[in-house]
Design a protein around this motif. Structure first.
Motif: not given
Length: 177
Positions: A47-73
C-alpha cells in the motif's frame, strides 16, 4: 507568451518580497489559504499513500473528486497504474497520521496506522471522518504534478469529530468564535 503575476513590491519588514511568478510566491499565497486535510491511498505491491490538501469535489453527477500528486512522490508510480484509490478526510485528532503520510521515507502503513482493505482492494484508514473508494478516470499533466480526476464508487461518511485543516504551514483544528 510569458505570464507574470502582478505583485506590489511592498514590504512591511515582516517578510522579504517574493519574486513575481515564482514557486515561492505560489507557496506563500497558499499558506494563507486554509485547506482540508486528506490522505490518498492506493494498493500496489504494497500500500502507498500521501497527505493531500488539494482535494476538491469536482462534480455531483457523476460524483467526481480531484487532487494533485507530484510525479516525484514515492506514491506516484502506484497511482499512475492504479484503477482505484482511497480518499480519506482526516479529523483534527489525526495530526500525527497526517504528518506520517506527509513524511518521505516513512513506513506509513506500519503501526500505529490502523487500516484495512476496502472496496476494490483500496487501503482504508480507520478512524477517519469519511472515506471514499474512487475509480480513476483521468491523469492530467500539470507541471511536475498530475491532476487526478476520480469517480466515487463506495464510501462512508459516518466518522465523528471536526476536520483537520492545513494553514500557515501547520495542521490545525477549527476554533470556536
Amino acid at each position: 507568451m510569458s505570464l507574470e503575476f502582478a505583485v506590489p513590491v511592498q514590504s512591511t519588514g515582516a517578510r522579504p518580497p517574493v519574486q513575481p511568478g515564482s514557486p515561492e510566491l505560489l507557496r506563500s499565497v497558499f499558506r494563507r489559504h486554509a485547506a482540508g486535510v486528506a490522505v490518498i491511498t492506493a494498493q500496489g505491491e504494497r500500500p502507498v499513500g500521501f497527505t493531500a490538501t488539494s482535494l476538491t469535489s469536482a462534480a455531483a453527477e457523476p460524483p467526481l473528486v480531484s487532487f494533485v500528486v507530484g510525479t516525484g512522490s514515492s506514491s506516484w508510480p502506484v497511482i499512475e497504474r492504479a484503477e482505484h484509490i482511497g480518499v480519506h478526510i482526516l479529523g483534527e485528532h489525526q495530526r500525527e497520521l497526517a504528518g506520517r503520510f506527509a513524511r518521505s521515507g516513512a513506513d506509513r502503513f506500519a503501526p500505529p496506522t490502523a487500516w484495512h482493505e476496502g472496496p476494490y482492494g483500496v487501503p482504508v484508514l480507520d478512524g477517519v471522518l469519511a472515506w471514499l473508494s474512487c475509480r480513476i478516470l483521468a491523469r492530467v499533466p500539470a507541471g511536475d504534478h498530475r491532476l487526478i480526476v476520480a469517480e466515487a464508487v463506495a464510501g462512508d461518511a459516518a466518522g465523528e469529530g471536526s476536520p483537520l485543516l492545513y494553514h500557515g504551514g501547520a495542521f490545525n483544528g477549527l476554533r470556536e468564535v
